[in-house]
Design a protein around this motif. Structure first.
Motif, PDB file in Angstrom:
ATOM      1  N   ALA A 184       0.795  -1.720   0.396  1.00  0.00           N
ATOM      2  CA  ALA A 184      -0.014   0.005   0.134  1.00  0.00           C
ATOM      3  C   ALA A 184       0.978   1.386  -0.139  1.00  0.00           C
ATOM      4  O   ALA A 184       2.137   1.624   0.642  1.00  0.00           O
ATOM      5  N   ARG A 185       0.108   2.138  -0.362  1.00  0.00           N
ATOM      6  CA  ARG A 185       1.279   3.739  -1.236  1.00  0.00           C
ATOM      7  C   ARG A 185       0.071   4.642  -0.359  1.00  0.00           C
ATOM      8  O   ARG A 185      -0.942   4.822  -0.974  1.00  0.00           O
ATOM      9  N   ILE A 186       0.822   6.144   0.062  1.00  0.00           N
ATOM     10  CA  ILE A 186       0.493   6.833   0.481  1.00  0.00           C
ATOM     11  C   ILE A 186      -0.585   7.804  -0.705  1.00  0.00           C
ATOM     12  O   ILE A 186      -1.229   7.940  -1.223  1.00  0.00           O
ATOM     13  N   VAL A 187       0.728   7.985  -1.672  1.00  0.00           N
ATOM     14  CA  VAL A 187       0.004   8.307  -3.460  1.00  0.00           C
ATOM     15  C   VAL A 187       0.508   7.055  -4.089  1.00  0.00           C
ATOM     16  O   VAL A 187       1.309   6.816  -4.016  1.00  0.00           O
ATOM     17  N   GLU A 188      -0.209   6.318  -4.412  1.00  0.00           N
ATOM     18  CA  GLU A 188      -0.751   5.336  -5.889  1.00  0.00           C
ATOM     19  C   GLU A 188      -0.179   5.876  -6.889  1.00  0.00           C
ATOM     20  O   GLU A 188      -0.582   6.826  -7.372  1.00  0.00           O
ATOM     21  N   GLY A 189       0.780   5.108  -7.554  1.00  0.00           N
ATOM     22  CA  GLY A 189       0.978   5.251  -8.903  1.00  0.00           C
ATOM     23  C   GLY A 189       2.633   6.463  -8.733  1.00  0.00           C
ATOM     24  O   GLY A 189       2.829   6.867  -9.624  1.00  0.00           O
ATOM     25  N   GLY A 190       2.440   7.148  -7.107  1.00  0.00           N
ATOM     26  CA  GLY A 190       3.295   8.268  -7.136  1.00  0.00           C
ATOM     27  C   GLY A 190       4.803   7.421  -6.711  1.00  0.00           C
ATOM     28  O   GLY A 190       5.203   6.687  -6.790  1.00  0.00           O
ATOM     29  N   VAL A 234       1.331  16.473   1.326  1.00  0.00           N
ATOM     30  CA  VAL A 234       0.697  16.854   2.561  1.00  0.00           C
ATOM     31  C   VAL A 234      -0.900  17.083   2.248  1.00  0.00           C
ATOM     32  O   VAL A 234      -1.011  16.498   3.556  1.00  0.00           O
ATOM     33  N   GLY A 235      -1.334  16.959   1.567  1.00  0.00           N
ATOM     34  CA  GLY A 235      -3.475  16.637   1.003  1.00  0.00           C
ATOM     35  C   GLY A 235      -3.291  15.102   2.089  1.00  0.00           C
ATOM     36  O   GLY A 235      -4.338  14.826   2.527  1.00  0.00           O
ATOM     37  N   ARG A 236      -2.105  14.025   0.916  1.00  0.00           N
ATOM     38  CA  ARG A 236      -3.038  13.000   0.962  1.00  0.00           C
ATOM     39  C   ARG A 236      -2.630  12.381   2.756  1.00  0.00           C
ATOM     40  O   ARG A 236      -3.510  11.549   3.437  1.00  0.00           O
ATOM     41  N   ALA A 237      -1.459  12.769   3.036  1.00  0.00           N
ATOM     42  CA  ALA A 237      -1.059  12.913   5.095  1.00  0.00           C
ATOM     43  C   ALA A 237      -1.750  12.756   5.147  1.00  0.00           C
ATOM     44  O   ALA A 237      -1.805  12.048   6.287  1.00  0.00           O
ATOM     45  N   ALA A 238      -2.213  14.088   5.214  1.00  0.00           N
ATOM     46  CA  ALA A 238      -3.188  14.448   6.184  1.00  0.00           C
ATOM     47  C   ALA A 238      -4.808  13.770   6.425  1.00  0.00           C
ATOM     48  O   ALA A 238      -5.215  13.947   7.646  1.00  0.00           O
ATOM     49  N   TRP A 239      -5.484  13.327   5.373  1.00  0.00           N
ATOM     50  CA  TRP A 239      -6.009  12.452   4.950  1.00  0.00           C
ATOM     51  C   TRP A 239      -5.524  11.538   6.019  1.00  0.00           C
ATOM     52  O   TRP A 239      -6.798  10.619   6.985  1.00  0.00           O
ATOM     53  N   TYR A 240      -4.499  10.337   5.623  1.00  0.00           N
ATOM     54  CA  TYR A 240      -4.292   9.046   6.071  1.00  0.00           C
ATOM     55  C   TYR A 240      -3.689   9.855   7.742  1.00  0.00           C
ATOM     56  O   TYR A 240      -4.512   8.895   8.552  1.00  0.00           O
ATOM     57  N   LEU A 241      -3.713  11.003   8.604  1.00  0.00           N
ATOM     58  CA  LEU A 241      -2.992  11.089   9.378  1.00  0.00           C
ATOM     59  C   LEU A 241      -4.404  11.144  10.061  1.00  0.00           C
ATOM     60  O   LEU A 241      -4.564  11.045  11.941  1.00  0.00           O
ATOM     61  N   ARG A 242      -5.005  12.025   9.859  1.00  0.00           N
ATOM     62  CA  ARG A 242      -6.375  12.295  10.940  1.00  0.00           C
ATOM     63  C   ARG A 242      -7.251  11.129  11.701  1.00  0.00           C
ATOM     64  O   ARG A 242      -7.258  11.634  12.782  1.00  0.00           O
ATOM     65  N   PRO A 243      -7.188  10.647  11.697  1.00  0.00           N
ATOM     66  CA  PRO A 243      -7.687   9.115  12.108  1.00  0.00           C
ATOM     67  C   PRO A 243      -7.423   9.582  13.665  1.00  0.00           C
ATOM     68  O   PRO A 243      -7.094   8.998  15.268  1.00  0.00           O
ATOM     69  N   LEU A 244      -5.463   9.462  13.463  1.00  0.00           N
ATOM     70  CA  LEU A 244      -4.794   9.459  14.171  1.00  0.00           C
ATOM     71  C   LEU A 244      -4.857  10.986  14.895  1.00  0.00           C
ATOM     72  O   LEU A 244      -4.979  11.076  16.512  1.00  0.00           O
TER      73      LEU A 244
END
Length: 481
Positions: A184-190, A234-244
């Protein structure tokens, strides 16, 4: 100097001697002129350095003794101190180059920093080539060693993480192809790894390095990344970090005591080419001063305004002690929740009110002296148990508090009700129950500095963001309001 006896009798020899002496004098004169020019340059540089340091000293004097409007903020003060200390380091290096320090010299008193035990140690041995005694040529044996530790760094090194996923097929079943699933990647294809995205986040939010500057740093190693690409990460990471963040906030709501504070945040108002003011709320816990078991943590929540219902929504079912500044929204929150929530106020905010008046008011100076006595007691009991803190405060701080309240009441009757001093006293007496709550509860701190330290990075980022937004609006030819 030549004497008459040194002069030759031969005319040709005499002529050669005169020419030689003229050449020597010309060389000495040229060397003197070079040295004089170097001295003049050095003098000019020294004069410029003296002038620069004097301007820094004047700025410090204004910060210490000038009117509040002329004083430096904390960041400017630190920059000035860095300049002075840099100049001192330059002077020490120049002195040591001329006269190296001997072992008998006293080392200068300075904080060189500590070297944590967890850092990797790379040892290098500087040894002699010949281990034969210089006197008798016998074999030398080691009788000791000198050990010196220095802090080293490996500059940031980018690398490419290559992931290979072999595919397998069956010779009997041509349609069967087996392959391990892609991680799994934070940025798929990135292209970024999780470590790189974490580095971008830390640089932006902890070290206050804007994304466009980070892009410039990467470009120095020929890694071309647009600022918009970094912003997407940064925006994608923020989405993943929101549950934390939500989990942290949920854990904070179960605490016995919390700190709360808020600060403004300029954000773009889409379509209007200007900014609007949002609010960033911080909720923090730190039970270490009284030996609590809960780990320190802080959660940040953005809101579009500063309405009193915001902390009510953020805190959920929190029940306990909330330590805050004088914002009225917290008082309204405490009234709505009744017995569930108790407010403890901040003596640091009280102190600031009188600090601004101390230069012209002996009364303010006396109040500051008494508040300093409270802080001196806190320095002694910090780190002890909540019960020990309560007992010490009850025995030593209570009498200071009671005398201070009498002093407040007496001075209010003697001064104009419209004066700044009366306003500062009313600020304290109007919040008295929350200010003295710390005496009977060893878990409560004297101030809200814990959460203010947590919210300070947000204020620094806010200043950077405000300047960037201003430049953006100016480029569009619009006025920033």
């Amino acid at each position: 100097m030549l004497t008459q006896a040194d002069l030759p009798d031969d005319i040709d020899a005499l002529r050669a001697l005169v020419l030689e002496q003229s050449r020597v004098l010309a060389e000495e004169r040229a060397a003197s002129e070079v040295r004089l020019a170097e001295l003049n340059v050095a003098k000019g540089e020294a004069d410029a350095e003296i002038e620069r340091l004097q301007s820094i000293i004047k700025a410090f004097m204004r910060h210490r003794f000038g009117s509040r409007s002329e004083q430096l903020d904390a960041d400017q003060l630190q920059l000035g101190l860095e300049d002075v200390e840099t100049a001192l380091g330059h002077a020490r290096a120049a002195r040591e180059a001329v006269a190296p320090r001997s072992r008998s010299d006293q080392p200068r008193k300075t904080n060189r920093g500590s070297l944590p035990a967890h850092l990797e140690r790379i040892e290098q041995i500087v040894d002699i080539d010949d281990k034969a005694c210089p006197c008798c040529r016998g074999l030398l044996h080691q009788i000791g060693e000198d050990v010196a530790e220095r802090l080293d760094v490996v500059p940031t090194t980018f690398r490419v993480l290559v992931t290979r996923r072999p595919r397998y097929g069956c010779r009997s079943c041509e349609g069967a192809i087996v392959q391990a699933p892609a991680p799994a990647r934070i940025v798929e294809g990135g292209i970024p790894t999780e470590a790189l995205i974490a580095q971008v986040l830390v640089s932006k939010y902890a070290d206050h390095v804007p994304l466009y500057r980070q892009a410039q740093i990467y470009a120095r190693q020929d890694i071309r990344l647009d600022r918009s690409t970094l912003a997407d990460w940064v925006g994608r990471a923020a989405w993943y970090l929101r549950p934390l963040r939500d989990r942290t906030l949920e854990e904070l709501r179960r605490s016995e005591r919390l700190f709360a504070d808020e600060t403004t945040a300029p954000v773009l108002d889409p379509g209007r080419g200007r900014t609007k003011t949002g609010q960033l709320w911080a909720y923090a816990r730190d039970d270490r001063p009284w030996g609590g078991a809960g780990p320190p943590m802080v959660a940040y929540v953005y809101a579009a305004d500063r309405k009193a219902e915001r902390p009510d929504i953020h805190l959920g079912d929190f029940a306990g002690i909330l330590q805050v500044d004088g914002y009225g929204g917290y008082t309204a929150l405490a009234k709505r929740r009744g017995q569930q929530l108790s407010l403890a106020f901040c003596w640091s905010h009280v102190r600031r009110k009188f600090y601004d008046l101390a230069a012209s008011s002996p009364v303010a100076t006396e109040i500051l002296r008494r508040i300093a006595m409270l802080y001196a007691i806190e320095d002694e009991v910090r780190g002890s148990t909540a019960e020990h803190r309560r007992l010490e405060r009850s025995e030593r701080s209570r009498i200071i508090i009671e005398d201070l309240k009498l002093y407040f009441d007496g001075r209010l009757r003697q001064i104009s009700a419209k004066s700044k001093l009366a306003e500062a006293i009313r600020y304290a007496t109007g919040r008295w129950a929350g200010l003295v709550r710390f005496i009977d509860d060893g878990r409560i701190e004297l101030d809200t500095n814990t959460v203010e330290r947590s919210i300070r990075p947000l204020a620094l980022n806010r200043n950077y963001a405000k300047r960037r937004i201003m430049r953006r609006c100016q480029r569009r030819g619009q006025l920033l309001h």
